[in-house]
Design a protein around this motif. Structure first.
Motif, PDB file in Angstrom:
ATOM      1  N   ARG A  60       0.817  -1.206   0.000  1.00  0.00           N
ATOM      2  CA  ARG A  60       0.000   0.000   0.000  1.00  0.00           C
ATOM      3  C   ARG A  60       0.856   1.265   0.000  1.00  0.00           C
ATOM      4  NH1 ARG A  60      -3.223  -0.111  -2.571  1.00  0.00           N
ATOM      5  NH2 ARG A  60      -4.256  -1.904  -1.646  1.00  0.00           N
ATOM      6  N   THR A  61       2.032   1.217   0.620  1.00  0.00           N
ATOM      7  CA  THR A  61       2.876   2.408   0.648  1.00  0.00           C
ATOM      8  C   THR A  61       3.539   2.695  -0.697  1.00  0.00           C
ATOM      9  OG1 THR A  61       4.842   1.174   1.369  1.00  0.00           O
ATOM     10  CG2 THR A  61       3.378   2.030   3.083  1.00  0.00           C
ATOM     11  N   PHE A  81       9.497  -6.497   3.190  1.00  0.00           N
ATOM     12  CA  PHE A  81       8.685  -7.292   2.266  1.00  0.00           C
ATOM     13  C   PHE A  81       8.454  -6.636   0.903  1.00  0.00           C
ATOM     14  CE2 PHE A  81       7.202  -9.078   6.375  1.00  0.00           C
ATOM     15  CZ  PHE A  81       7.371 -10.422   6.105  1.00  0.00           C
ATOM     16  N   ARG A  82       8.272  -5.357   0.840  1.00  0.00           N
ATOM     17  CA  ARG A  82       7.738  -4.696  -0.355  1.00  0.00           C
ATOM     18  C   ARG A  82       8.724  -4.699  -1.525  1.00  0.00           C
ATOM     19  NH1 ARG A  82       9.717   0.287  -1.641  1.00  0.00           N
ATOM     20  NH2 ARG A  82      11.163   1.193  -0.126  1.00  0.00           N
ATOM     21  N   PRO A  83       8.196  -4.600  -2.782  1.00  0.00           N
ATOM     22  CA  PRO A  83       9.050  -4.326  -3.935  1.00  0.00           C
ATOM     23  C   PRO A  83       9.404  -2.844  -3.969  1.00  0.00           C
ATOM     24  CG  PRO A  83       6.776  -4.482  -4.629  1.00  0.00           C
ATOM     25  CD  PRO A  83       6.789  -4.807  -3.158  1.00  0.00           C
ATOM     26  N   MET A 122       4.977 -12.285  -3.347  1.00  0.00           N
ATOM     27  CA  MET A 122       4.534 -11.584  -2.140  1.00  0.00           C
ATOM     28  C   MET A 122       3.049 -11.248  -2.252  1.00  0.00           C
ATOM     29  SD  MET A 122       4.028  -8.571  -0.204  1.00  0.00           S
ATOM     30  CE  MET A 122       4.685  -7.135  -1.012  1.00  0.00           C
ATOM     31  N   TRP A 123       2.342 -11.428  -1.132  1.00  0.00           N
ATOM     32  CA  TRP A 123       0.921 -11.109  -1.056  1.00  0.00           C
ATOM     33  C   TRP A 123       0.709 -10.280   0.196  1.00  0.00           C
ATOM     34  CZ3 TRP A 123      -3.300 -14.818   1.099  1.00  0.00           C
ATOM     35  CH2 TRP A 123      -4.563 -14.236   0.966  1.00  0.00           C
ATOM     36  N   TYR A 136      -0.782  -6.894   6.385  1.00  0.00           N
ATOM     37  CA  TYR A 136      -0.160  -8.193   6.665  1.00  0.00           C
ATOM     38  C   TYR A 136       0.483  -8.709   5.376  1.00  0.00           C
ATOM     39  CZ  TYR A 136       0.718 -12.155   9.695  1.00  0.00           C
ATOM     40  OH  TYR A 136       1.359 -13.083  10.492  1.00  0.00           O
ATOM     41  N   TYR A 137       1.695  -9.304   5.519  1.00  0.00           N
ATOM     42  CA  TYR A 137       2.492  -9.711   4.372  1.00  0.00           C
ATOM     43  C   TYR A 137       2.820 -11.209   4.434  1.00  0.00           C
ATOM     44  CZ  TYR A 137       3.716  -4.714   4.876  1.00  0.00           C
ATOM     45  OH  TYR A 137       3.695  -3.363   5.056  1.00  0.00           O
TER      46      TYR A 137
END
Length: 550
Positions: free
Chosen positions: A272-273, A293-295, A424-425, A442-443
């Motif tokens: 979301r960020t 976690f994020r790309p 990743m979800w 949540y990741y």
């Protein structure tokens, strides 16, 4: 009224419209007019003045005096017109520019500043009559010029400073405006240790920081050209923290509300960020879990739009999870695929524009609003470096013990992973009401299908975790206190953080804020100089940060 009196009156009324040189040269003009009479011409003598009777000017003076009188009449008319124009411009200026105490213009994305002062009457002022908008003591010409300048400045802001705009939108539509994001930060880290040990028993150093820096400075040039739907964006991104300058941006075409197509350099919407809100978080930085976690950012094509009432989407196809500093000669044939969708059933979660995902409730919603979303990402990742190099160029993926995944020895001593699948979800939820805001995500992350230059003890890894933040404006639209936390449940190690802080918005808008935070981290699994996190760090971060956006 005699000539000298009229000259004096016109000089005072015009306040600078008649240069001093005219009054100085006037006697010479009259003398020259008299000398211009041919020498052989006999000049008639006028009879002596009778008591109580004005003398009639000689014929040779009548034409110059008449011309002077006509000029003075014209100057008085020009002076009256200048005063009227001054009154109109000042009235317009008062209606468009904010008062000095009210802060930046209310057009800021997400602005909730107080209303601008009411417009003054635009009726022209009578010549020589003082009004509230045109004090008699104000010089007409200088004030009129200043008003025109301030009027131009006041009308050149619309979600950014307008640099160029077409005078004829039907013939050649174009518009260019400028935005700036600046993040100045002081960080002091008090760590428990200057080393950490990974899951294989290797000891690594941990850097402790105490510095001032311009952590992010982004210049945005954006607008449209040839067609209001043909949009563009050019970004110059710099950071003193990492001594790097990067140029990015995109071009796009807006077909309708449901579909806008882009091509360029942008954030992958796997978290979301990464959907345009990193500037409007409740804390000083993305959370530890989100950074893990994020790309990140890469070149690609993507589309976004609004499908149904309050249902939004964004889909993306690009080169890799992160190619900020990767040349195209190192990028392989594999792609990253990502998409995000979110639903705002009770109305807009944030204001339109860049702050549409803003975490805090600066706008002070009188009715509750919620956001429910999910994001997925998949990629076949390359280390972007030869196997004989211990440090890879791909720095997007970390193990949960804080070791860079593609570095030599991350999974087995002396073994280097060249390729791996990344999946990743993430699911997210947000709630806002009357100055209170709660946001959580949540990741789940899977790494598998490894290709390495030696045997590995495992064929996949799985990590999961969450972030959460809650804030409340103790002074509505001005001062928010918040708390936030994040946790990573990792394949090799668990990590956590918690923080408390405040956001102060002195002008009650999202254009400027001061942020203070105390943050404690236990065994950070991620590392980035631009964030407050170092691999393996355990201890406190004390951060004071200013943030400017217009």
């Amino acid at each position: 009224m005699d000539l000298q009196a009229r000259l004096t009156s016109a000089s005072i009324g015009c306040r600078g419209l008649i240069p001093t040189a005219i009054r100085v040269m006037m006697p010479f003009w009259l003398v020259c007019s008299w000398l211009a009479v041919p020498p052989c011409q006999t000049v008639a003598q006028s009879p002596p003045d009778l008591p109580g009777q004005e003398a009639e000017p000689s014929p040779q003076f009548q034409d110059p005096i008449r011309r002077l009188n006509d000029r003075l009449d014209a100057l008085e008319r020009e002076n009256a017109a200048a005063r009227a124009e001054n009154a109109r411009l000042e009235s317009l200026l008062r209606g468009r520019l904010p008062d000095a105490k009210s802060g930046p213009p209310p057009e800021f994305a997400g602005s909730s500043a107080g209303q601008t002062p009411s417009s003054a009457s635009t009726a022209p002022a009578e010549p020589g009559v003082a009004t509230d908008s045109t004090p008699e003591a104000t010089p007409a010409c200088p004030s009129s010029l200043a008003d025109k300048i301030f009027e131009a400045l006041g009308t050149r802001y619309d979600n950014g400073f307008i640099l160029v705009e077409t005078p004829d939108k039907d013939r050649v539509p174009y518009k260019l405006w400028f935005n700036l994001f600046n993040q100045f930060r002081y960080i002091n880290q008090e760590l428990d240790s200057n080393t950490f040990t990974d899951h294989l028993g290797n000891v690594h150093p941990v850097d402790s920081r105490n510095d001032l820096n311009i952590n992010r400075n982004l210049f945005y040039f954006q607008g449209f050209v040839f067609d209001p739907n043909l949009i563009f964006n050019a970004i110059i991104w710099s950071s003193n923290s990492v001594a790097t300058i990067i140029q990015g941006g995109y071009i796009g075409y807006r077909f309708d509300e449901a579909f806008t197509l882009y091509a360029g350099y942008w954030g992958i919407p796997g978290s979301r960020t990464n959907t345009r809100d990193f500037m409007f978080l409740e804390g000083v930085e993305r959370s530890m879990a989100d950074n893990f976690f994020r790309p990140s950012f890469t070149q690609g094509v993507w589309a976004e739009g609004k499908l149904f009432d309050h249902l939004f989407y964004e889909v993306y196809v690009g080169n890799s999870l992160n190619t900020l500093n990767i040349s195209t000669t190192k990028i392989d044939r594999n792609m990253v695929y990502s998409g995000s969708t979110w639903w705002e059933p009770l109305g807009d979660y944030g204001p339109p524009g860049a702050a549409r995902m803003a975490f805090s409730d600066l706008e002070y919603h009188e009715s509750p609003v919620v956001r429910i979303g999910t994001s997925v990402t998949g990629a076949r990742e390359d280390r972007f470096s030869d196997l004989d190099q211990n440090t890879p160029d791909n720095s997007a993926v970390y193990n949960s013990d804080g070791v860079l995944f593609f570095s030599t020895g991350s999974l087995a001593p002396g073994v280097t992973v060249q390729l791996a699948n990344y999946y990743m979800w993430a699911q997210d939820f947000g709630y806002k009401y009357r100055g209170f805001a709660f946001n959580a995500q949540y990741y789940f992350r899977w790494l598998n299908s490894f290709r390495a230059d030696g045997p590995l003890p495992l064929s996949s890894t799985f990590d999961h975790g969450f972030e959460a933040s809650a804030g409340y404006f103790v002074i509505p639209k001005t001062c928010e206190v918040y708390g936030r936390a994040s946790v990573v449940f990792g394949q090799f190690r668990d990590s956590n953080e918690y923080a408390v802080g405040f956001n102060w918005h002195p002008w009650q808008n999202r254009g400027f804020r001061l942020i203070g935070e105390a943050n404690h981290v236990e065994s950070s699994p991620t590392n980035s100089i631009q964030t407050i996190y170092n691999s393996g760090m355990t201890g406190w971060n004390f951060v004071l940060q200013t943030q400017l956006y217009f």
